[in-house]
Design a protein around this motif. Sequence first.
Motif, mmCIF file in Angstrom:
data_model
loop_
_atom_site.group_PDB
_atom_site.id
_atom_site.type_symbol
_atom_site.label_atom_id
_atom_site.label_comp_id
_atom_site.label_asym_id
_atom_site.label_seq_id
_atom_site.Cartn_x
_atom_site.Cartn_y
_atom_site.Cartn_z
ATOM 1 N N HIS A 8 -4.834 -5.203 7.645
ATOM 2 C CA HIS A 8 -6.126 -5.145 6.946
ATOM 3 C C HIS A 8 -6.061 -5.928 5.636
ATOM 4 O O HIS A 8 -6.989 -6.674 5.302
ATOM 5 C CB HIS A 8 -6.496 -3.688 6.681
ATOM 6 C CG HIS A 8 -7.722 -3.514 5.842
ATOM 7 N ND1 HIS A 8 -8.987 -3.852 6.289
ATOM 8 C CD2 HIS A 8 -7.878 -3.047 4.576
ATOM 9 C CE1 HIS A 8 -9.871 -3.596 5.336
ATOM 10 N NE2 HIS A 8 -9.223 -3.108 4.287
ATOM 11 N N PRO B 262 0.802 -1.229 0.000
ATOM 12 C CA PRO B 262 0.000 0.000 0.000
ATOM 13 C C PRO B 262 0.832 1.274 0.000
ATOM 14 O O PRO B 262 0.479 2.252 -0.663
ATOM 15 C CB PRO B 262 -0.828 -0.123 1.279
ATOM 16 C CG PRO B 262 -0.064 -1.082 2.148
ATOM 17 C CD PRO B 262 0.561 -2.056 1.202
ATOM 18 N N SER C 74 -4.862 -0.059 -0.311
ATOM 19 C CA SER C 74 -5.119 -1.340 0.339
ATOM 20 C C SER C 74 -6.339 -2.035 -0.259
ATOM 21 O O SER C 74 -6.341 -3.254 -0.472
ATOM 22 C CB SER C 74 -5.319 -1.143 1.848
ATOM 23 O OG SER C 74 -4.141 -0.687 2.470
ATOM 24 N N HIS D 82 -2.324 -1.156 7.900
ATOM 25 C CA HIS D 82 -2.827 -1.392 6.543
ATOM 26 C C HIS D 82 -2.467 -2.800 6.065
ATOM 27 O O HIS D 82 -3.283 -3.467 5.407
ATOM 28 C CB HIS D 82 -2.275 -0.336 5.589
ATOM 29 C CG HIS D 82 -2.779 1.044 5.887
ATOM 30 N ND1 HIS D 82 -4.029 1.483 5.505
ATOM 31 C CD2 HIS D 82 -2.199 2.073 6.556
ATOM 32 C CE1 HIS D 82 -4.197 2.731 5.910
ATOM 33 N NE2 HIS D 82 -3.098 3.107 6.556
ATOM 34 N N ASN E 214 -2.407 7.949 5.425
ATOM 35 C CA ASN E 214 -3.389 6.901 5.731
ATOM 36 C C ASN E 214 -4.549 6.903 4.734
ATOM 37 O O ASN E 214 -5.035 5.838 4.338
ATOM 38 C CB ASN E 214 -3.941 7.090 7.152
ATOM 39 C CG ASN E 214 -3.055 6.473 8.202
ATOM 40 O OD1 ASN E 214 -2.599 5.340 8.059
ATOM 41 N ND2 ASN E 214 -2.783 7.211 9.267
ATOM 42 N N ALA F 151 -5.355 3.713 2.501
ATOM 43 C CA ALA F 151 -6.663 3.074 2.611
ATOM 44 C C ALA F 151 -7.185 2.704 1.220
ATOM 45 O O ALA F 151 -7.755 1.624 1.010
ATOM 46 C CB ALA F 151 -7.650 3.986 3.333
#
Length: 345
Positions: free
Chosen positions: A231, A154, A186, A228, A179, A183
């Motif tokens: 996730h 990511p 990701s 991340h 971030n 996001a």
Amino acid sequence: MTTDGNSRERVLKLFAGEKIDNIPVFSGMGNITVHGLKKYGYRFAEIHTDPRKMADMAASTYQLFGFECAVAPFDMGIEAEALGCQINYYSHREEGILYPTIKQPLAEKLVDLDIQLPADLANAGRIPVVTEAIRLMKAEVGDQIAIGSYILGPYLIAAQVTDVGDLAKACFKKPDLVNKAMAKTSELIIALAKIYREAGADYVTIREMGAGPDILSPRLFKSLIMPHLEHIFAGVDSPNVLHICGDTNSIVDQMGACGADAISVEEKNNIAESREKLGSDALIFGNIAGYNMLAMGKPDDVDSAVKAAIANGVNAVWPGCDIWPDVPQENIKAMVAAAKKYGKL
């Protein structure tokens, strides 16, 4: 040259934690060679955009040397291209090794970056080329060897679509923007891993090459990158691998906690130390230098490096990054032979 016919079974049993007869020698990253290009009469510039040629080249290192996998794609522009970046394939070049590059980022500054995921990701950029190559590999050699693919991490994808220096500064000054970008990247990774697996990939490697301790501090890795990655691995089917370049000794605990089935490390990593930190059950792949050792070393050097990696605790003999295509064939043969010689279980 081929192996004894059970390479695919060996690799998949390794991921599943089942007993195997020998430590496998394979990769989740680029491992094509000029010897494969010669075998098929292909130019390097054309194998990135043609699924037939991509599949042939991905399988060629197995066919020529017994290397126990076939992995596509070969370059690092797939994700950025799917997000809208233009790629230079250097298609005019008749000879030589020159990987595709990104012509320009989506935004010069992170504050201006607005990543939009394609509505039809499966047909974005060259993703159809990669998936068709995976299907061809699966049909033609998938009963013999494991089929792999890789996706950039990511942070690295974000670094490709904006200015990398500005992104690095923002990790300290504007982590919320970092971030926000990760996001989006990701979600791209999770969706793309599903596409590749549905096409026939047996395993997927996530290459977060730009976020290791050589570039970001262990503290930043833990607070900014690791959530991340956790996730992503919660959303990516097994088997999967996390690869990070550089000296990863200071973050290997966090790497092991990200949720990947295995971690991949390069030659700067102290395998014995990583094994001690992660315990006997962790899968650690590495750490043969893809350029300094395989491309520039001698067969005896390769033999010694493989012997040391196995003695220090690797579960798979695995180049620490892409194998440089100009690798002498004697060195590839030495790596495969050494894995068989020293890796009997």
